[in-house]
Design an enzyme around this catalytic site. Sequence first.
Site, PDB file in Angstrom:
ATOM      1  CG  ASP A   1      -2.243   0.574   1.047  1.00  0.00           C
ATOM      2  OD1 ASP A   1      -2.312   1.674   0.479  1.00  0.00           O
ATOM      3  OD2 ASP A   1      -3.243  -0.055   1.452  1.00  0.00           O
TER       4      ASP A   1
ATOM      5  CG  ASP B   1      -4.507   5.923   0.909  1.00  0.00           C
ATOM      6  OD1 ASP B   1      -5.382   5.093   1.161  1.00  0.00           O
ATOM      7  OD2 ASP B   1      -4.435   7.036   1.464  1.00  0.00           O
TER       8      ASP B   1
ATOM      9  CD  GLU C   1      -8.847   5.072  -1.665  1.00  0.00           C
ATOM     10  OE1 GLU C   1      -9.763   4.711  -0.926  1.00  0.00           O
ATOM     11  OE2 GLU C   1      -7.840   5.672  -1.234  1.00  0.00           O
TER      12      GLU C   1
ATOM     13  CG  HIS D   1      -8.998  -0.733   4.424  1.00  0.00           C
ATOM     14  ND1 HIS D   1      -8.757  -0.826   3.055  1.00  0.00           N
ATOM     15  CD2 HIS D   1      -8.600   0.507   4.783  1.00  0.00           C
ATOM     16  CE1 HIS D   1      -8.236   0.313   2.641  1.00  0.00           C
ATOM     17  NE2 HIS D   1      -8.120   1.131   3.656  1.00  0.00           N
ATOM     18  CG  ASP D   2     -11.348   2.669   3.369  1.00  0.00           C
ATOM     19  OD1 ASP D   2     -10.932   2.700   4.538  1.00  0.00           O
ATOM     20  OD2 ASP D   2     -10.657   3.034   2.391  1.00  0.00           O
TER      21      ASP D   2
HETATM   22  C1  GLC Z   1      -7.930   5.815   1.805  1.00  0.00           C
HETATM   23  C2  GLC Z   1      -7.781   4.624   2.707  1.00  0.00           C
HETATM   24  C3  GLC Z   1      -8.446   4.936   4.011  1.00  0.00           C
HETATM   25  C4  GLC Z   1      -7.741   6.126   4.620  1.00  0.00           C
HETATM   26  C5  GLC Z   1      -7.681   7.300   3.657  1.00  0.00           C
HETATM   27  C6  GLC Z   1      -6.655   8.292   4.107  1.00  0.00           C
HETATM   28  O1  GLC Z   1      -9.241   6.086   1.481  1.00  0.00           O
HETATM   29  O2  GLC Z   1      -8.276   3.473   2.100  1.00  0.00           O
HETATM   30  O3  GLC Z   1      -8.455   3.844   4.888  1.00  0.00           O
HETATM   31  O4  GLC Z   1      -8.395   6.525   5.780  1.00  0.00           O
HETATM   32  O5  GLC Z   1      -7.316   6.931   2.365  1.00  0.00           O
HETATM   33  O6  GLC Z   1      -5.370   7.739   3.986  1.00  0.00           O
END
Ligand code: GLC
Length: 559
Positions: A98, A200, A255, A331-332
């Site tokens: 990650d 991320d 992401e 995880h989100d």
């Molecule tokens: C992404 C991650 C999340 C995190 C955010 C800030 O969305 O998946 O878990 O809180 O970024 O890093």
Amino acid sequence: MEKEWWKKAVIYQVYPKSFLDTNGDGIGDIKGIEKKLDYLVELGIDAIWISPVYLSPQIDNGYDITDYRKIDPMFGDNHDIYHLIDKAHEYGIKIIMDMVANHTSDQSVWFQESRKSKDNFFSDFYVWRDAKEDGSEPNNWGSNFGGSAWEWDQNRKQYYLHYYAKQQPDLNWENPRVRQYIYDMMRFWKAKGVDGWRMDVVTSISKDLHFPDNPNPHGKPYVVGNQNNGPRMHEFIHEMNQEVLKPFSMMSVGESPDSTSQDATLLVDPEREELDMIFTFEHMHVDRAQSGVNGRWDIQKMDLIKLKKILSSWQINLRGHGWNALYFENHDRARVTSRWGNDKKYRYESATAFATILHGLQGTPFVYQGEEIGMTNPDFEIEDYEDIELLDNYRELVLEQKTISKEAFLKAARKISRDNARTPMQWNETDNAGFTTGAPWFKLNPDHKEVNVEDDRKKDTSVFKYYQTLIRLRHECKILTEGSYELLYPEDPNVFTYKRMLDGETWLIVVNLSDTQFELSDYLPQVLKKETLIIANYRDRTNTDGLLRPWESLILAIS
Ligand code: GLC
Ligand code: CA
């Protein structure tokens, strides 16, 4: 190594903190991942994406990184991860790390130095701005976790920008040194054997340097014309591609929160050399009320017609122009069986129904730990939750602004909060579900006596076994990876039906996403001359006669 190995792959996401604890401190660790490689080999996956295990104060569970090259002692040490990478490779499993490069932790040396003065080496590593004349924030942006996106630093007498928690200052990608530091870090991990990156919030790295106010007063960071994606986003990502991804053949999945399938075609078009895939949020918002002022906490019933429309737009718009990353859980995200399925009466059926939809599509499916046994959301109380986003939003929306009642917030949290997916992995029916011999860092889902790996695998109706078959099909059947896509019955509010076609062969995917039963023949495209059942989640299904039962799913080869 095949260059585009990820096109035939299924990728498994591990959230290390909650996967398996091997030293009894109640926190999952890297050795725990290694211990379960056998399990992952049996499942059949090709690669593991490991959520952040780097040095971090854990304000946002590791998405706040202090040192990109050092493993946090709570997870083990660097040697453990090097060992895991080598072991995984022996098993033929690739490792995706990650990369959190939009921001660091405020504890990182870079930020500690940056906040010291306006003229040191690290001064411009972050986004600093002067206060307005009246001392207020440079603009009206709100952070994604609530409150202002700006934090005053008494020492530098300036504000710094944070899209997330104030302990997660945003890096200044305009500074070429920042970019080189990140690329160097990526090369460091490549040298250790890492095969790719999940990036991320990578589409947020470029900021609109005019810092325009968001027209919506409760607004998030904002870029005129394009919500979140700053003007140099494509340029930076392309540079990263040329500097690291391409020369070292690293897979990338970024992401990309606000992207539509049109935006995606720019990010993942192979000719533009940016990313291999992106994670969109679009299909995950089909249960969000449009009119709400409380963001994700204003929920509504999932709209299947909309879900079909969005997933189809991604299938069609990316075909020939890029590759899809397919997911329902991470995880989100909450557990899909509880969020959109029926986790009481039809838990096995709804878990496998959603799996069928996802694995039948074109793209690379991602399976989140526990999804492969149909884990569910726990019905927690507010006091049980840990997540910074949830707790900050609760304070702001329920206690301060009072725009949502405690009951409504809790109801939404139980449906969609990120913590639903972060409870420890359920390996067996013992007290701590085999996750730890110590005191777990986060409460277990009380259903672990019934829902766990050991039990699931003994059953005829095993979610795990169903996933094994789906994953095997992805590896063996070209039609799933390469076939074209066509949605049938777009306006049907209960059943998701689509075709995949390749070289004269047609597969039909039919999935009932409701507690009601229908005539199966109503969902078949024509009179069938020939049908072969590829997979079905009701074990007595042999042909297309009769009813399509609650949450029943099947894939048929037809002609
Ligand atoms: C992404 C991650 C999340 C995190 C955010 C800030 O969305 O998946 O878990 O809180 O970024 O890093
Ligand atoms: Ca541990």
